[in-house]
Design a protein around this motif. Structure first.
Motif, PDB file in Angstrom:
ATOM      1  N   SER A   1       0.834  -1.194   0.000  1.00 50.27           N
ATOM      2  CA  SER A   1       0.000   0.000   0.000  1.00 50.27           C
ATOM      3  C   SER A   1       0.876   1.255   0.000  1.00 50.27           C
ATOM      4  O   SER A   1       2.052   1.212   0.382  1.00 50.27           O
ATOM      5  CB  SER A   1      -0.899   0.008   1.231  1.00 50.27           C
ATOM      6  OG  SER A   1      -0.118   0.190   2.405  1.00 50.27           O
ATOM      7  N   MET A   2       0.297   2.357  -0.401  1.00 47.06           N
ATOM      8  CA  MET A   2       1.005   3.638  -0.341  1.00 47.06           C
ATOM      9  C   MET A   2       1.363   3.959   1.107  1.00 47.06           C
ATOM     10  O   MET A   2       2.443   4.492   1.376  1.00 47.06           O
ATOM     11  CB  MET A   2       0.149   4.752  -0.940  1.00 47.06           C
ATOM     12  CG  MET A   2      -0.017   4.640  -2.436  1.00 47.06           C
ATOM     13  SD  MET A   2       1.540   4.918  -3.303  1.00 47.06           S
ATOM     14  CE  MET A   2       1.509   6.686  -3.418  1.00 47.06           C
ATOM     15  N   LYS A   3       0.464   3.638   2.017  1.00 44.29           N
ATOM     16  CA  LYS A   3       0.722   3.875   3.443  1.00 44.29           C
ATOM     17  C   LYS A   3       1.961   3.117   3.900  1.00 44.29           C
ATOM     18  O   LYS A   3       2.816   3.657   4.606  1.00 44.29           O
ATOM     19  CB  LYS A   3      -0.494   3.455   4.262  1.00 44.29           C
ATOM     20  CG  LYS A   3      -0.350   3.681   5.737  1.00 44.29           C
ATOM     21  CD  LYS A   3      -1.602   3.241   6.470  1.00 44.29           C
ATOM     22  CE  LYS A   3      -1.430   3.396   7.974  1.00 44.29           C
ATOM     23  NZ  LYS A   3      -2.619   2.942   8.702  1.00 44.29           N
TER      24      LYS A   3
ATOM     25  N   ARG B   1       5.025   4.701   2.369  1.00 43.67           N
ATOM     26  CA  ARG B   1       5.294   5.951   3.094  1.00 43.67           C
ATOM     27  C   ARG B   1       5.987   5.658   4.419  1.00 43.67           C
ATOM     28  O   ARG B   1       6.976   6.300   4.778  1.00 43.67           O
ATOM     29  CB  ARG B   1       3.991   6.710   3.335  1.00 43.67           C
ATOM     30  CG  ARG B   1       4.175   8.002   4.131  1.00 43.67           C
ATOM     31  CD  ARG B   1       2.867   8.764   4.304  1.00 43.67           C
ATOM     32  NE  ARG B   1       1.746   7.973   4.764  1.00 43.67           N
ATOM     33  CZ  ARG B   1       1.488   7.689   6.045  1.00 43.67           C
ATOM     34  NH1 ARG B   1       2.284   8.123   7.004  1.00 43.67           N
ATOM     35  NH2 ARG B   1       0.432   6.966   6.373  1.00 43.67           N
ATOM     36  N   HIS B   2       5.473   4.679   5.127  1.00 41.91           N
ATOM     37  CA  HIS B   2       6.051   4.304   6.427  1.00 41.91           C
ATOM     38  C   HIS B   2       7.498   3.834   6.265  1.00 41.91           C
ATOM     39  O   HIS B   2       8.368   4.208   7.042  1.00 41.91           O
ATOM     40  CB  HIS B   2       5.190   3.213   7.064  1.00 41.91           C
ATOM     41  CG  HIS B   2       5.745   2.657   8.328  1.00 41.91           C
ATOM     42  ND1 HIS B   2       5.752   3.363   9.518  1.00 41.91           N
ATOM     43  CD2 HIS B   2       6.324   1.465   8.591  1.00 41.91           C
ATOM     44  CE1 HIS B   2       6.319   2.624  10.450  1.00 41.91           C
ATOM     45  NE2 HIS B   2       6.669   1.466   9.914  1.00 41.91           N
TER      46      HIS B   2
ATOM     47  N   SER C   1       6.482  11.296   1.445  1.00 43.24           N
ATOM     48  CA  SER C   1       5.032  11.508   1.447  1.00 43.24           C
ATOM     49  C   SER C   1       4.404  10.661   0.339  1.00 43.24           C
ATOM     50  O   SER C   1       5.077  10.273  -0.618  1.00 43.24           O
ATOM     51  CB  SER C   1       4.704  12.984   1.218  1.00 43.24           C
ATOM     52  OG  SER C   1       4.989  13.344  -0.117  1.00 43.24           O
ATOM     53  N   GLU C   2       3.111  10.406   0.466  1.00 44.49           N
ATOM     54  CA  GLU C   2       2.430   9.639  -0.569  1.00 44.49           C
ATOM     55  C   GLU C   2       2.462  10.376  -1.904  1.00 44.49           C
ATOM     56  O   GLU C   2       2.570   9.756  -2.960  1.00 44.49           O
ATOM     57  CB  GLU C   2       1.004   9.306  -0.149  1.00 44.49           C
ATOM     58  CG  GLU C   2       0.967   8.273   0.961  1.00 44.49           C
ATOM     59  CD  GLU C   2      -0.430   7.809   1.332  1.00 44.49           C
ATOM     60  OE1 GLU C   2      -1.360   7.961   0.507  1.00 44.49           O
ATOM     61  OE2 GLU C   2      -0.583   7.289   2.452  1.00 44.49           O
ATOM     62  N   LYS C   3       2.384  11.703  -1.863  1.00 44.63           N
ATOM     63  CA  LYS C   3       2.458  12.493  -3.094  1.00 44.63           C
ATOM     64  C   LYS C   3       3.820  12.306  -3.770  1.00 44.63           C
ATOM     65  O   LYS C   3       3.897  12.090  -4.979  1.00 44.63           O
ATOM     66  CB  LYS C   3       2.211  13.970  -2.794  1.00 44.63           C
ATOM     67  CG  LYS C   3       2.213  14.846  -4.018  1.00 44.63           C
ATOM     68  CD  LYS C   3       1.908  16.293  -3.679  1.00 44.63           C
ATOM     69  CE  LYS C   3       1.926  17.141  -4.937  1.00 44.63           C
ATOM     70  NZ  LYS C   3       1.635  18.534  -4.656  1.00 44.63           N
TER      71      LYS C   3
ATOM     72  N   ILE D   1       5.907   9.784  -3.365  1.00 43.58           N
ATOM     73  CA  ILE D   1       5.970   8.400  -3.850  1.00 43.58           C
ATOM     74  C   ILE D   1       5.234   8.282  -5.177  1.00 43.58           C
ATOM     75  O   ILE D   1       5.740   7.683  -6.127  1.00 43.58           O
ATOM     76  CB  ILE D   1       5.391   7.430  -2.804  1.00 43.58           C
ATOM     77  CG1 ILE D   1       6.303   7.368  -1.583  1.00 43.58           C
ATOM     78  CG2 ILE D   1       5.186   6.030  -3.401  1.00 43.58           C
ATOM     79  CD1 ILE D   1       5.689   6.659  -0.386  1.00 43.58           C
ATOM     80  N   GLY D   2       4.055   8.890  -5.258  1.00 44.03           N
ATOM     81  CA  GLY D   2       3.276   8.857  -6.494  1.00 44.03           C
ATOM     82  C   GLY D   2       4.016   9.464  -7.674  1.00 44.03           C
ATOM     83  O   GLY D   2       3.983   8.932  -8.784  1.00 44.03           O
TER      84      GLY D   2
ATOM     85  N   SER E   1      -5.102   1.484  -4.794  1.00 33.73           N
ATOM     86  CA  SER E   1      -3.852   0.750  -4.617  1.00 33.73           C
ATOM     87  C   SER E   1      -3.460   0.098  -5.941  1.00 33.73           C
ATOM     88  O   SER E   1      -4.257   0.042  -6.881  1.00 33.73           O
ATOM     89  CB  SER E   1      -3.978  -0.295  -3.506  1.00 33.73           C
ATOM     90  OG  SER E   1      -4.851  -1.328  -3.905  1.00 33.73           O
TER      91      SER E   1
END
Length: 125
Positions: free
Chosen positions: A58-60, A63-64, A69-71, A73-74, A95
């Motif tokens: 997952s993006m979460k 991120r962890h 940040s998810e942005k 990563i995207g 996802s």
């Protein structure tokens, strides 16, 4: 001693091991990957347990693990997809499943296997 356990210890290995080809580490920067993209790929590889099954962290979780940040990563995932290092297939709840076959073939090509990217759907830059 040359065993992994002798070098890292049993506790450090208790969560598993991720294999990263040295060819990736040697050539990634020269091949146009920035440090954030490289670490993101290392984390995606750590979820790739079976060659026949695309990883789907997952993006979460990314991120962890990465601290990005998810942005961010995207943005990096989009760039990796555009540069044909990975493929993404949408799952549910925003996802993805990550196709790392392109990554594996590109690394093999960088290591000197000139037939690695010969499949029709992939063309080196």
């Amino acid at each position: 001693d040359t065993t992994w356990q002798a070098r890292w210890g049993e506790k450090a290995l208790s969560k598993g091991v991720t294999v990263i080809p040295t060819a990736f580490l040697q050539h990634a920067a020269r091949a146009g990957l920035n440090p954030a993209q490289q670490i993101l790929l290392v984390h995606l590889i750590s979820y790739w347990w079976k060659a026949s099954r695309d990883p789907f962290p997952s993006m979460k979780e990314l991120r962890h693990r990465t601290g990005m940040s998810e942005k961010t990563i995207g943005v990096h995932l989009k760039a990796l997809e555009e540069k044909m290092w990975i493929g993404r297939k949408r799952r549910y709840n925003n996802s993805y499943r990550y196709d790392l076959d392109r990554l594996a073939r590109r690394i093999a090509w960088l290591a000197g296997d000139q037939t690695a990217m010969a499949r029709e759907e992939f063309h080196p830059e």
